[in-house]
Design a protein around this motif. Structure first.
Motif, PDB file in Angstrom:
ATOM      1  N   PRO A   1      35.860  41.817  43.188  1.00  0.00           N
ATOM      2  CA  PRO A   1      34.873  42.030  44.002  1.00  0.00           C
ATOM      3  C   PRO A   1      35.329  42.621  45.446  1.00  0.00           C
ATOM      4  O   PRO A   1      34.344  43.141  46.188  1.00  0.00           O
ATOM      5  CB  PRO A   1      34.553  40.357  44.206  1.00  0.00           C
ATOM      6  N   ASN A   2      36.472  42.397  45.824  1.00  0.00           N
ATOM      7  CA  ASN A   2      36.819  42.970  47.351  1.00  0.00           C
ATOM      8  C   ASN A   2      37.134  44.656  47.221  1.00  0.00           C
ATOM      9  O   ASN A   2      37.364  45.308  48.161  1.00  0.00           O
ATOM     10  CB  ASN A   2      37.991  42.222  47.872  1.00  0.00           C
ATOM     11  N   GLY A   3      36.961  45.306  46.071  1.00  0.00           N
ATOM     12  CA  GLY A   3      37.063  46.698  45.809  1.00  0.00           C
ATOM     13  C   GLY A   3      38.419  47.018  45.366  1.00  0.00           C
ATOM     14  O   GLY A   3      38.539  48.263  44.956  1.00  0.00           O
ATOM     15  N   SER A   4      39.541  45.955  45.199  1.00  0.00           N
ATOM     16  CA  SER A   4      40.634  46.537  44.824  1.00  0.00           C
ATOM     17  C   SER A   4      40.780  46.560  43.157  1.00  0.00           C
ATOM     18  O   SER A   4      39.683  45.817  42.539  1.00  0.00           O
ATOM     19  CB  SER A   4      41.692  45.567  45.181  1.00  0.00           C
ATOM     20  N   TYR A   5      41.720  47.118  42.577  1.00  0.00           N
ATOM     21  CA  TYR A   5      41.563  46.974  41.282  1.00  0.00           C
ATOM     22  C   TYR A   5      43.083  47.292  40.526  1.00  0.00           C
ATOM     23  O   TYR A   5      43.953  47.674  41.270  1.00  0.00           O
ATOM     24  CB  TYR A   5      40.853  48.249  40.608  1.00  0.00           C
ATOM     25  N   ASP A   6      43.349  46.830  39.277  1.00  0.00           N
ATOM     26  CA  ASP A   6      44.699  46.932  38.540  1.00  0.00           C
ATOM     27  C   ASP A   6      44.385  47.913  37.666  1.00  0.00           C
ATOM     28  O   ASP A   6      43.630  47.521  36.675  1.00  0.00           O
ATOM     29  CB  ASP A   6      44.935  45.677  38.249  1.00  0.00           C
TER      30      ASP A   6
END
Length: 246
Positions: free
Chosen positions: A95-100
């Protein structure tokens, strides 16, 4: 003794609970506004100067994602369509825009799948031929044994021998049925990959081609991006993967 019995019951219960649990169901959904819906399928369109691509999600099958793709070549030159033209990347977005980033690569190669199916069919046929040779040897040995012991067996021994030969005949029949079912299944799968899936093709100017493309499924991903390369142009399609628990 009671403790051991309780442990066995707990172990069996655990196996039943987890072993019989239904598998989750996956779906891909586009977040694009310009989507054409037809019979439950979302068709996305990407237009370039020299080519266009339509892509639609069909379904998840096993550990694969099946996409329906149509490609049109508007350029003045021939372009080749092959497995390397279909790419995917999967990631877990937060949700905060970060990703793996999780996985990526190319579509499943239909030529390799067809080769594997042909190899499996060849092995099945070789195994059946070997079994037929062994059956012939067994039958010949049984006949020789029956001739040699003619008139020496008791009624009970002869009845046991007849029952044994009947069982052997049933086993041969069942094995042949399994063989034919196996080969038929392999042939059906080969026909699908040969006719329904996009294979290596030279696409001439003003020509189009359509068919299915299969990609590996990444269960933990919630965002999957597909890329279709046509000549010098690359078309991108982004989907959100949703997981539903039965």
């Amino acid at each position: 003794m009671i403790q051991k019995t309780l442990l066995v019951i707990a172990f069996i219960s655990t196996i039943l609970i987890f072993g019989c649990a239904p598998e989750p169901v996956f779906r891909l959904e586009s977040q694009e506004d310009d989507v054409l819906n037809y019979r439950g399928m979302e068709y996305l369109h990407s237009e370039g100067e020299n080519s266009s691509v339509n892509m639609a999600y069909y379904r998840h099958i096993g550990q694969q994602v099946v996409m329906d793709v149509e490609i049109v070549n508007y350029s003045g030159s021939l372009v080749q369509i092959d497995t390397a033209n279909f790419k995917y990347s999967a990631k877990r977005e937060y949700p905060n825009g970060s990703y793996d980033p999780l996985d990526g690569g190319t579509a499943i190669d239909p030529e390799q799948v067809i080769l594997d199916l042909d190899l499996a069919s060849s092995r099945a046929e070789a195994n059946e031929r070997t079994s037929q040779v062994l059956d012939g040897i067994t039958v010949a040995a049984n006949i020789a044994s029956d001739v040699a012991s003619a008139g020496e067996r008791t009624a009970e021994e002869q009845n046991q021998r007849d029952n044994q030969r009947t069982r052997e005949a049933i086993e041969r029949s069942e094995r042949r049925d399994q063989f034919y079912a196996r080969v038929s299944s392999l042939n059906e799968k080969r026909a699908y990959w040969e006719t329904e899936v996009l294979r290596k093709t030279d696409l001439y100017p003003e020509e189009s081609i359509a068919g299915e493309v299969r990609f590996p499924m990444v269960e933990d991903a919630n965002v999957v991006e597909f890329s279709v390369i046509v000549g010098d142009e690359e078309h991108h399609f982004v989907y959100h993967q949703k997981k539903f628990q039965p």
